[in-house]
Scaffold this motif. Sequence first.
Motif, PDB file in Angstrom:
ATOM      1  N   GLU A 235      13.308   4.992  10.209  1.00 42.38           N
ATOM      2  CA  GLU A 235      13.661   4.897  11.814  1.00 42.38           C
ATOM      3  C   GLU A 235      14.701   4.004  12.151  1.00 42.38           C
ATOM      4  OE1 GLU A 235      11.747   7.317  12.514  1.00 42.38           O
ATOM      5  OE2 GLU A 235      10.482   7.392  10.922  1.00 42.38           O
ATOM      6  N   LEU A 236      14.764   2.966  11.594  1.00 45.97           N
ATOM      7  CA  LEU A 236      15.984   1.924  11.774  1.00 45.97           C
ATOM      8  C   LEU A 236      17.459   2.694  11.668  1.00 45.97           C
ATOM      9  CD1 LEU A 236      14.799  -1.501  10.639  1.00 45.97           C
ATOM     10  CD2 LEU A 236      14.665  -0.676  12.743  1.00 45.97           C
ATOM     11  N   ALA A 237      17.349   3.621  10.661  1.00 46.13           N
ATOM     12  CA  ALA A 237      18.847   4.208  10.190  1.00 46.13           C
ATOM     13  C   ALA A 237      18.948   5.103  11.415  1.00 46.13           C
ATOM     14  CB  ALA A 237      18.494   5.108   9.084  1.00 46.13           C
ATOM     15  N   ARG A 238      18.243   5.485  12.084  1.00 44.89           N
ATOM     16  CA  ARG A 238      18.513   6.456  13.335  1.00 44.89           C
ATOM     17  C   ARG A 238      19.319   5.825  14.252  1.00 44.89           C
ATOM     18  NH1 ARG A 238      14.941  10.753  13.516  1.00 44.89           N
ATOM     19  NH2 ARG A 238      16.451  11.606  14.829  1.00 44.89           N
ATOM     20  N   THR A 239      20.150   6.565  15.282  1.00 39.09           N
ATOM     21  CA  THR A 239      21.000   6.161  16.356  1.00 39.09           C
ATOM     22  C   THR A 239      20.064   5.675  17.439  1.00 39.09           C
ATOM     23  OG1 THR A 239      20.914   8.474  17.305  1.00 39.09           O
ATOM     24  CG2 THR A 239      22.688   7.541  15.895  1.00 39.09           C
ATOM     25  N   ARG A 240      18.823   6.034  17.584  1.00 40.87           N
ATOM     26  CA  ARG A 240      17.845   5.479  18.621  1.00 40.87           C
ATOM     27  C   ARG A 240      16.783   4.787  17.587  1.00 40.87           C
ATOM     28  NH1 ARG A 240      16.041   8.073  23.826  1.00 40.87           N
ATOM     29  NH2 ARG A 240      15.699   6.034  23.859  1.00 40.87           N
ATOM     30  N   SER A 241      17.035   3.751  16.890  1.00 40.82           N
ATOM     31  CA  SER A 241      16.264   2.943  16.097  1.00 40.82           C
ATOM     32  C   SER A 241      14.802   2.305  16.937  1.00 40.82           C
ATOM     33  CB  SER A 241      16.812   1.997  15.451  1.00 40.82           C
ATOM     34  OG  SER A 241      17.497   0.982  16.111  1.00 40.82           O
ATOM     35  N   TRP A 242      15.148   1.941  18.261  1.00 42.69           N
ATOM     36  CA  TRP A 242      14.018   1.427  18.720  1.00 42.69           C
ATOM     37  C   TRP A 242      13.051   2.529  19.158  1.00 42.69           C
ATOM     38  CZ3 TRP A 242      11.376  -2.854  20.284  1.00 42.69           C
ATOM     39  CH2 TRP A 242      10.639  -2.772  21.170  1.00 42.69           C
ATOM     40  N   HIS A 243      13.591   3.570  19.719  1.00 41.27           N
ATOM     41  CA  HIS A 243      12.794   4.736  20.040  1.00 41.27           C
ATOM     42  C   HIS A 243      11.910   5.294  19.066  1.00 41.27           C
ATOM     43  CE1 HIS A 243      11.526   8.672  21.660  1.00 41.27           C
ATOM     44  NE2 HIS A 243      12.068   9.107  20.561  1.00 41.27           N
ATOM     45  N   TYR A 244      12.501   5.396  17.835  1.00 44.49           N
ATOM     46  CA  TYR A 244      11.975   5.992  16.485  1.00 44.49           C
ATOM     47  C   TYR A 244      11.083   5.086  15.950  1.00 44.49           C
ATOM     48  CZ  TYR A 244      14.064  10.364  17.283  1.00 44.49           C
ATOM     49  OH  TYR A 244      14.417  11.754  17.684  1.00 44.49           O
ATOM     50  N   SER A 245      11.150   3.810  16.157  1.00 47.98           N
ATOM     51  CA  SER A 245      10.223   2.886  15.565  1.00 47.98           C
ATOM     52  C   SER A 245       9.191   2.495  16.595  1.00 47.98           C
ATOM     53  CB  SER A 245      10.873   1.289  15.380  1.00 47.98           C
ATOM     54  OG  SER A 245      11.894   1.254  14.544  1.00 47.98           O
ATOM     55  N   THR A 246       9.117   2.925  17.790  1.00 41.60           N
ATOM     56  CA  THR A 246       8.014   2.669  18.631  1.00 41.60           C
ATOM     57  C   THR A 246       7.240   4.047  18.494  1.00 41.60           C
ATOM     58  OG1 THR A 246       9.237   3.382  20.453  1.00 41.60           O
ATOM     59  CG2 THR A 246       8.908   1.199  20.010  1.00 41.60           C
ATOM     60  N   PHE A 247       8.128   5.247  18.275  1.00 42.65           N
ATOM     61  CA  PHE A 247       7.399   6.475  18.474  1.00 42.65           C
ATOM     62  C   PHE A 247       6.566   6.793  17.118  1.00 42.65           C
ATOM     63  CE2 PHE A 247       8.696  11.062  17.332  1.00 42.65           C
ATOM     64  CZ  PHE A 247       7.820  11.804  18.216  1.00 42.65           C
ATOM     65  N   ASP A 248       7.223   6.242  15.875  1.00 44.86           N
ATOM     66  CA  ASP A 248       6.307   6.414  14.770  1.00 44.86           C
ATOM     67  C   ASP A 248       5.061   5.571  15.006  1.00 44.86           C
ATOM     68  OD1 ASP A 248       5.852   7.249  12.088  1.00 44.86           O
ATOM     69  OD2 ASP A 248       6.785   5.628  11.209  1.00 44.86           O
ATOM     70  N   LEU A 249       4.978   4.366  15.562  1.00 45.31           N
ATOM     71  CA  LEU A 249       3.775   3.603  15.921  1.00 45.31           C
ATOM     72  C   LEU A 249       3.031   4.169  16.856  1.00 45.31           C
ATOM     73  CD1 LEU A 249       5.275   0.076  15.611  1.00 45.31           C
ATOM     74  CD2 LEU A 249       3.535   1.189  14.113  1.00 45.31           C
ATOM     75  N   VAL A 250       3.540   5.064  17.881  1.00 47.04           N
ATOM     76  CA  VAL A 250       2.236   5.890  18.407  1.00 47.04           C
ATOM     77  C   VAL A 250       1.441   6.679  17.738  1.00 47.04           C
ATOM     78  CG1 VAL A 250       2.250   7.860  20.219  1.00 47.04           C
ATOM     79  CG2 VAL A 250       3.902   5.827  20.580  1.00 47.04           C
ATOM     80  N   ALA A 251       2.026   7.537  16.805  1.00 45.97           N
ATOM     81  CA  ALA A 251       1.342   8.205  15.625  1.00 45.97           C
ATOM     82  C   ALA A 251       0.419   7.464  15.081  1.00 45.97           C
ATOM     83  CB  ALA A 251       2.406   9.087  15.029  1.00 45.97           C
ATOM     84  N   TYR A 252       0.711   6.469  14.338  1.00 44.42           N
ATOM     85  CA  TYR A 252       0.075   5.480  13.437  1.00 44.42           C
ATOM     86  C   TYR A 252      -1.109   4.900  14.512  1.00 44.42           C
ATOM     87  CZ  TYR A 252       2.772   4.940   9.299  1.00 44.42           C
ATOM     88  OH  TYR A 252       3.575   5.395   8.155  1.00 44.42           O
ATOM     89  N   THR A 253      -1.052   4.649  15.616  1.00 44.16           N
ATOM     90  CA  THR A 253      -1.996   3.774  16.339  1.00 44.16           C
ATOM     91  C   THR A 253      -3.121   4.938  16.891  1.00 44.16           C
ATOM     92  OG1 THR A 253      -0.552   3.806  18.327  1.00 44.16           O
ATOM     93  CG2 THR A 253      -0.532   1.842  17.177  1.00 44.16           C
ATOM     94  N   ARG A 254      -2.552   6.047  17.100  1.00 46.61           N
ATOM     95  CA  ARG A 254      -3.392   7.335  17.554  1.00 46.61           C
ATOM     96  C   ARG A 254      -4.257   7.480  16.404  1.00 46.61           C
ATOM     97  NH1 ARG A 254       0.010  11.648  20.491  1.00 46.61           N
ATOM     98  NH2 ARG A 254       1.134  10.587  22.236  1.00 46.61           N
ATOM     99  N   LEU A 255      -3.795   7.693  15.027  1.00 46.81           N
ATOM    100  CA  LEU A 255      -4.506   7.830  13.655  1.00 46.81           C
ATOM    101  C   LEU A 255      -5.346   6.848  13.625  1.00 46.81           C
ATOM    102  CD1 LEU A 255      -4.380   9.866  11.528  1.00 46.81           C
ATOM    103  CD2 LEU A 255      -2.747   8.556  10.333  1.00 46.81           C
ATOM    104  N   ALA A 256      -5.099   5.757  13.761  1.00 49.51           N
ATOM    105  CA  ALA A 256      -6.102   4.434  13.628  1.00 49.51           C
ATOM    106  C   ALA A 256      -7.230   4.821  14.725  1.00 49.51           C
ATOM    107  CB  ALA A 256      -5.460   3.226  13.768  1.00 49.51           C
TER     108      ALA A 256
END
Length: 418
Positions: free
Chosen positions: A302-323
């Motif tokens: 996610e840090l490799a993206r041009t919107r690294s903050w967005h995608y780092s938080t975005f991925d954690l939305v999925a993880y926290t919902r999965l949890a």
Amino acid sequence: MSGRSRAAVLLAAVMTFGAALVPSAHAAPRVPRTAVLDGVRLELTRARTHHDPALRRALASLTARADAWLGQGPWTVVDKPRPAPGGDVHDYLSQAPYWWPTIAPTAGNPWGCPYVQRDGQRNPEVDAGTDRQDVEKVFDSAYDLSLAWYYTGRRGYAEKAGQILRTWFLDPATRMNPNLDHAQFIPCKYDGRSIGVIDFSQSYTAVLDAQALLATGAPGWTARDRAAMTGWNKDFLGWLRDSAFGREEGAAANNHGTFYDMQLAALAYATGDTALARRTVLEAGARRIAPQIAADGSQPQELARTRSWHYSTFDLVAYTRLAAIGRHVGVDLWDYRGPDGQSLAGAVRYLLPAATGRAAWPHPELEFRRYAATDVVHAAADAGDPAARRAVPGLQAPPGGDLWALRPAAEQLDSIAG
């Protein structure tokens, strides 16, 4: 053991017991059997809204959002100006957001093909002529209206939510087929792509929870509606598991794979397949967290993206919902530690300096929005992480207010619809 810890243990025990009770389509459960939200917690919160000033303020923000939806919609996939490439107007259609034409359209080349990718730069044409914008409105409105009905009992909210859901998913003339065969197509290149699955996976759990809220006795949401939605969800789950696009998305090693697992587990839980839900959450530690989160808590892909903050938080939305889904089926994903110490809490801690404004985000980001991390920090704090708890007072409220107290499930707060 602290009082908070004892309460958490009791709540987990109640929810584990409740997870085993799958109500029939004709039953109206007293406690919402939500997939991501905690039904028992919602019931306790509802009982406190009348005498808790902070909850009343949050409820005012929620009902303001719900009120705004009352005069909108309903929406349907059959309203787009042209059908999906397969020719069926009931098939969902969306366009790849980061792909752009290379030449001006002409009569012989109306799209301006070929298309090229510009990562993180959204092509405005994707918001016209497809179903992407309408489906976001369906997801958001159904969620806001159902929550507002649950907390206030106002009939109009429930009736509007039911109308929106029936129009998009159930009515024969307007319903969506339960597939994503033509999601994120690229003109002159692909009729649909597997990564289009994320069009639904990033938000559809809100619809599942909205249905569960309405199923507790909302006026206008009948046993027939509940049974029909369960049927649609089972068909969609089958497509997600068995289609080539679904299998390909499930094999993705970045946020697409995380969101796939989250959607699969939520659909399985909502339709009564708790074994599949449990297995999906249980396998996410070694399959997702260990390879995707580094020892320092960063998410390299996610840090490799041009919107690294967005995608780092975005991925954690999925993880926290999965949890959160894991809580219902007896799996504590927050407790997982990878071979190098990788964990969800560690990934949230990596965001805290920027989330609280103590330090600048040190990676590329086209449009930094500090509040994008607010919900995932709340989730880590609720899970017991001390650093996240200390960070909560320094979080930035998202537009429309911080609604965590009323709907404690991480949302994608800075949507770029892609």
